[in-house]
Design a protein around this motif. Structure first.
Motif, PDB file in Angstrom:
ATOM      1  N   VAL A   1       0.846  -1.202   0.000  1.00 27.00           N
ATOM      2  CA  VAL A   1       0.000   0.000   0.000  1.00 27.00           C
ATOM      3  C   VAL A   1       0.877   1.245   0.000  1.00 27.00           C
ATOM      4  N   ALA A   2       1.884   1.272   0.871  1.00 30.72           N
ATOM      5  CA  ALA A   2       2.772   2.437   0.957  1.00 30.72           C
ATOM      6  C   ALA A   2       3.471   2.701  -0.371  1.00 30.72           C
ATOM      7  N   ALA A   3       3.843   1.623  -1.057  1.00 25.40           N
ATOM      8  CA  ALA A   3       4.534   1.754  -2.343  1.00 25.40           C
ATOM      9  C   ALA A   3       3.566   1.932  -3.512  1.00 25.40           C
ATOM     10  N   LYS A   4       2.263   1.902  -3.201  1.00 20.85           N
ATOM     11  CA  LYS A   4       1.226   1.974  -4.244  1.00 20.85           C
ATOM     12  C   LYS A   4       1.445   0.891  -5.297  1.00 20.85           C
ATOM     13  N   ASP A   5       1.788  -0.291  -4.799  1.00 20.21           N
ATOM     14  CA  ASP A   5       2.033  -1.441  -5.669  1.00 20.21           C
ATOM     15  C   ASP A   5       0.706  -2.143  -5.943  1.00 20.21           C
ATOM     16  N   TRP A   6      -0.112  -1.495  -6.747  1.00 22.36           N
ATOM     17  CA  TRP A   6      -1.463  -2.004  -7.021  1.00 22.36           C
ATOM     18  C   TRP A   6      -1.409  -3.324  -7.791  1.00 22.36           C
ATOM     19  N   ALA A   7      -0.376  -3.524  -8.576  1.00 21.70           N
ATOM     20  CA  ALA A   7      -0.247  -4.790  -9.313  1.00 21.70           C
ATOM     21  C   ALA A   7      -0.087  -5.952  -8.329  1.00 21.70           C
ATOM     22  N   ARG A   8       0.718  -5.768  -7.302  1.00 18.86           N
ATOM     23  CA  ARG A   8       0.894  -6.826  -6.290  1.00 18.86           C
ATOM     24  C   ARG A   8      -0.411  -7.070  -5.547  1.00 18.86           C
ATOM     25  N   ILE A   9      -1.079  -6.007  -5.160  1.00 16.81           N
ATOM     26  CA  ILE A   9      -2.341  -6.143  -4.436  1.00 16.81           C
ATOM     27  C   ILE A   9      -3.386  -6.823  -5.321  1.00 16.81           C
ATOM     28  N   THR A  10      -3.406  -6.459  -6.584  1.00 15.80           N
ATOM     29  CA  THR A  10      -4.332  -7.101  -7.527  1.00 15.80           C
ATOM     30  C   THR A  10      -4.028  -8.589  -7.643  1.00 15.80           C
ATOM     31  N   ARG A  11      -2.742  -8.937  -7.744  1.00 16.68           N
ATOM     32  CA  ARG A  11      -2.348 -10.348  -7.846  1.00 16.68           C
ATOM     33  C   ARG A  11      -2.763 -11.114  -6.593  1.00 16.68           C
ATOM     34  N   LEU A  12      -2.522 -10.520  -5.425  1.00 17.36           N
ATOM     35  CA  LEU A  12      -2.911 -11.180  -4.174  1.00 17.36           C
ATOM     36  C   LEU A  12      -4.431 -11.370  -4.105  1.00 17.36           C
ATOM     37  N   ALA A  13      -5.178 -10.380  -4.554  1.00 12.58           N
ATOM     38  CA  ALA A  13      -6.653 -10.495  -4.552  1.00 12.58           C
ATOM     39  C   ALA A  13      -7.104 -11.573  -5.532  1.00 12.58           C
ATOM     40  N   GLN A  14      -6.476 -11.653  -6.675  1.00 10.41           N
ATOM     41  CA  GLN A  14      -6.834 -12.693  -7.645  1.00 10.41           C
ATOM     42  C   GLN A  14      -6.533 -14.081  -7.092  1.00 10.41           C
ATOM     43  N   GLU A  15      -5.391 -14.218  -6.422  1.00 10.40           N
ATOM     44  CA  GLU A  15      -5.039 -15.499  -5.807  1.00 10.40           C
ATOM     45  C   GLU A  15      -6.040 -15.853  -4.707  1.00 10.40           C
ATOM     46  N   ALA A  16      -6.416 -14.873  -3.909  1.00 12.43           N
ATOM     47  CA  ALA A  16      -7.384 -15.113  -2.843  1.00 12.43           C
ATOM     48  C   ALA A  16      -8.744 -15.510  -3.416  1.00 12.43           C
ATOM     49  N   GLY A  17      -9.095 -14.941  -4.550  1.00 12.30           N
ATOM     50  CA  GLY A  17     -10.365 -15.262  -5.188  1.00 12.30           C
ATOM     51  C   GLY A  17     -10.458 -16.712  -5.649  1.00 12.30           C
ATOM     52  N   LYS A  18      -9.322 -17.364  -5.787  1.00 11.70           N
ATOM     53  CA  LYS A  18      -9.294 -18.763  -6.217  1.00 11.70           C
ATOM     54  C   LYS A  18      -9.320 -19.741  -5.046  1.00 11.70           C
ATOM     55  N   LEU A  19      -9.201 -19.223  -3.834  1.00 10.89           N
ATOM     56  CA  LEU A  19      -9.213 -20.108  -2.666  1.00 10.89           C
ATOM     57  C   LEU A  19     -10.575 -20.741  -2.492  1.00 10.89           C
ATOM     58  N   ARG A  20     -10.584 -21.955  -2.023  1.00  4.77           N
ATOM     59  CA  ARG A  20     -11.837 -22.669  -1.741  1.00  4.77           C
ATOM     60  C   ARG A  20     -11.712 -23.375  -0.436  1.00  4.77           C
TER      61      ARG A  20
END
Length: 104
Positions: A85-104
């Motif tokens: 967040v501090a680095a405004k690394d939205w690509a990393r945050i997006t990747r983490l959210a996409q990975e989390a979206g695949k969890l079951r």
């Protein structure tokens, strides 16, 4: 008329929330309040309650919670690490959210 998610950490909290017409709750702090075992135990007496556990959950432990019938979604700070967040690394945050979206 604003949507919100009331919090619960005990069975008494759930009962109070149910008395006020709620059926979905944030369970916080999840790990410290009994974790997945607590939510599994609550499913019997509170079969109609849906939960969003947060607090101490990681990408590794989220699947244990998501496997429970009374858990609809999990939250965790792993989704938005402070350094990203501090680095405004939205690509990393997006990747983490996409990975989390695949969890079951």
């Amino acid at each position: 008329d604003l949507p919100y998610l009331p919090g619960a950490a005990t069975a008494s909290d759930l009962i109070l929330g149910l008395e006020h017409g709620h059926d979905t709750f944030k369970f916080f702090p999840a790990v410290q309040a009994g974790g997945a075992a607590m939510l599994a135990a609550w499913h019997g007496p509170f079969a109609d309650v849906r939960l969003c556990p947060t607090g101490g959950i990681s990408v590794e432990t989220a699947p244990q919670y998501l496997a429970l019938p009374n858990v609809k979604v999990c939250g965790g700070s792993w989704l938005t690490p402070a350094d990203a967040v501090a680095a405004k690394d939205w690509a990393r945050i997006t990747r983490l959210a996409q990975e989390a979206g695949k969890l079951r």
